[in-house]
Design a protein around this motif. Structure first.
Motif, PDB file in Angstrom:
ATOM      1  N   TRP A  64      40.146  32.545  27.537  1.00  0.00           N
ATOM      2  CA  TRP A  64      40.888  33.773  27.261  1.00  0.00           C
ATOM      3  C   TRP A  64      40.292  34.984  27.969  1.00  0.00           C
ATOM      4  CZ3 TRP A  64      45.488  32.929  25.833  1.00  0.00           C
ATOM      5  CH2 TRP A  64      45.809  31.893  24.974  1.00  0.00           C
ATOM      6  N   THR A  65      38.974  35.050  28.092  1.00  0.00           N
ATOM      7  CA  THR A  65      38.358  36.198  28.749  1.00  0.00           C
ATOM      8  C   THR A  65      38.746  36.249  30.222  1.00  0.00           C
ATOM      9  OG1 THR A  65      36.511  36.032  27.214  1.00  0.00           O
ATOM     10  CG2 THR A  65      36.183  37.375  29.166  1.00  0.00           C
ATOM     11  N   GLY A  66      38.704  35.108  30.871  1.00  0.00           N
ATOM     12  CA  GLY A  66      39.097  35.062  32.283  1.00  0.00           C
ATOM     13  C   GLY A  66      40.568  35.393  32.485  1.00  0.00           C
ATOM     14  N   LEU A  67      41.409  34.887  31.578  1.00  0.00           N
ATOM     15  CA  LEU A  67      42.829  35.219  31.659  1.00  0.00           C
ATOM     16  C   LEU A  67      43.065  36.704  31.425  1.00  0.00           C
ATOM     17  CD1 LEU A  67      44.555  32.254  29.819  1.00  0.00           C
ATOM     18  CD2 LEU A  67      44.765  32.880  32.208  1.00  0.00           C
ATOM     19  N   PHE A  68      42.349  37.277  30.469  1.00  0.00           N
ATOM     20  CA  PHE A  68      42.483  38.708  30.210  1.00  0.00           C
ATOM     21  C   PHE A  68      42.094  39.524  31.443  1.00  0.00           C
ATOM     22  CE2 PHE A  68      40.082  42.565  29.162  1.00  0.00           C
ATOM     23  CZ  PHE A  68      41.137  43.362  28.754  1.00  0.00           C
ATOM     24  N   LEU A  69      40.949  39.219  32.021  1.00  0.00           N
ATOM     25  CA  LEU A  69      40.504  39.985  33.178  1.00  0.00           C
ATOM     26  C   LEU A  69      41.446  39.827  34.368  1.00  0.00           C
ATOM     27  CD1 LEU A  69      36.658  39.431  33.021  1.00  0.00           C
ATOM     28  CD2 LEU A  69      37.902  41.543  32.639  1.00  0.00           C
ATOM     29  N   THR A  70      41.903  38.617  34.616  1.00  0.00           N
ATOM     30  CA  THR A  70      42.812  38.389  35.736  1.00  0.00           C
ATOM     31  C   THR A  70      44.129  39.134  35.542  1.00  0.00           C
ATOM     32  OG1 THR A  70      41.847  36.211  36.077  1.00  0.00           O
ATOM     33  CG2 THR A  70      43.993  36.601  37.053  1.00  0.00           C
ATOM     34  N   CYS A  71      44.711  39.026  34.356  1.00  0.00           N
ATOM     35  CA  CYS A  71      45.987  39.692  34.093  1.00  0.00           C
ATOM     36  C   CYS A  71      45.840  41.209  34.072  1.00  0.00           C
ATOM     37  CB  CYS A  71      46.582  39.198  32.788  1.00  0.00           C
ATOM     38  SG  CYS A  71      47.137  37.495  32.858  1.00  0.00           S
ATOM     39  N   ALA A  72      44.736  41.708  33.539  1.00  0.00           N
ATOM     40  CA  ALA A  72      44.531  43.154  33.493  1.00  0.00           C
ATOM     41  C   ALA A  72      44.360  43.727  34.894  1.00  0.00           C
ATOM     42  CB  ALA A  72      43.323  43.490  32.625  1.00  0.00           C
ATOM     43  N   VAL A  73      43.608  43.048  35.747  1.00  0.00           N
ATOM     44  CA  VAL A  73      43.417  43.532  37.117  1.00  0.00           C
ATOM     45  C   VAL A  73      44.727  43.462  37.893  1.00  0.00           C
ATOM     46  CG1 VAL A  73      42.271  42.981  39.298  1.00  0.00           C
ATOM     47  CG2 VAL A  73      40.951  43.092  37.202  1.00  0.00           C
ATOM     48  N   LEU A  74      45.452  42.354  37.769  1.00  0.00           N
ATOM     49  CA  LEU A  74      46.731  42.236  38.463  1.00  0.00           C
ATOM     50  C   LEU A  74      47.736  43.282  37.970  1.00  0.00           C
ATOM     51  CD1 LEU A  74      47.322  38.399  38.742  1.00  0.00           C
ATOM     52  CD2 LEU A  74      47.137  40.023  40.601  1.00  0.00           C
ATOM     53  N   GLY A  75      47.854  43.436  36.669  1.00  0.00           N
ATOM     54  CA  GLY A  75      48.797  44.404  36.121  1.00  0.00           C
ATOM     55  C   GLY A  75      48.447  45.830  36.491  1.00  0.00           C
ATOM     56  N   GLY A  76      47.169  46.168  36.402  1.00  0.00           N
ATOM     57  CA  GLY A  76      46.754  47.517  36.762  1.00  0.00           C
ATOM     58  C   GLY A  76      46.953  47.817  38.233  1.00  0.00           C
ATOM     59  N   SER A  77      46.650  46.860  39.086  1.00  0.00           N
ATOM     60  CA  SER A  77      46.818  47.099  40.512  1.00  0.00           C
ATOM     61  C   SER A  77      48.295  47.160  40.904  1.00  0.00           C
ATOM     62  CB  SER A  77      46.077  46.042  41.327  1.00  0.00           C
ATOM     63  OG  SER A  77      46.570  44.764  41.027  1.00  0.00           O
ATOM     64  N   LEU A  78      49.133  46.331  40.281  1.00  0.00           N
ATOM     65  CA  LEU A  78      50.564  46.414  40.568  1.00  0.00           C
ATOM     66  C   LEU A  78      51.142  47.753  40.117  1.00  0.00           C
ATOM     67  CD1 LEU A  78      51.840  42.837  39.677  1.00  0.00           C
ATOM     68  CD2 LEU A  78      51.746  43.884  41.923  1.00  0.00           C
ATOM     69  N   LEU A  79      50.723  48.225  38.963  1.00  0.00           N
ATOM     70  CA  LEU A  79      51.198  49.542  38.513  1.00  0.00           C
ATOM     71  C   LEU A  79      50.661  50.663  39.391  1.00  0.00           C
ATOM     72  CD1 LEU A  79      51.164  49.335  34.633  1.00  0.00           C
ATOM     73  CD2 LEU A  79      53.119  49.529  36.137  1.00  0.00           C
TER      74      LEU A  79
END
Length: 89
Positions: A64-79
Motif C-alpha cells: 500500500w505504501t508503494g501504491l500510495f507514493l506512485t499514485c500521489a506522484v503521478l496524480g500531482g504531476s498530472l495536475l
C-alpha cells in the motif's frame, strides 16, 4: 420509437459525453490526475487499516505504501501539468 442517442438513452448522459468530446488535453489530464489522487487516498486509508490490524502476523500482500507514493506522484504531476493549460483557457 425513440431514436438511439449514444451509449445511454438517459437525458443525463449527453452533457458529460459532450464535455469529454470537446475537452482539451489539459482537462483530460486533470481528470486523470484527480483519479490518481483519489486512488492514492484509498491506498493511504488501506495502509492505515493494515497498520492498526488486530493480529500482528496477518500482514497481507499488497504494497500500500508503494501504491500510495506512485499514485500521489503521478496524480500531482498530472495536475501540475494540466493547471497552466486550464488557466490559459
Amino acid at each position: 420509437m425513440k431514436a438511439w442517442r449514444g451509449i445511454c438513452a438517459t437525458p443525463y448522459a449527453a452533457p458529460m459525453h459532450q464535455f469529454l468530446t470537446f475537452a482539451s488535453d489539459a482537462d483530460i489530464l486533470a481528470i486523470w490526475g484527480a483519479g490518481f489522487l483519489l486512488l492514492a487516498g484509498l491506498a493511504l486509508a488501506m495502509e492505515r487499516r493494515r497498520m492498526r490490524r488486530a493480529r500482528i502476523d496477518g500482514v497481507g500482500w499488497v504494497p500500500w505504501t508503494g501504491l500510495f507514493l506512485t499514485c500521489a506522484v503521478l496524480g500531482g504531476s498530472l495536475l501540475a501539468v494540466a493547471v497552466p493549460g486550464m488557466l490559459r483557457g
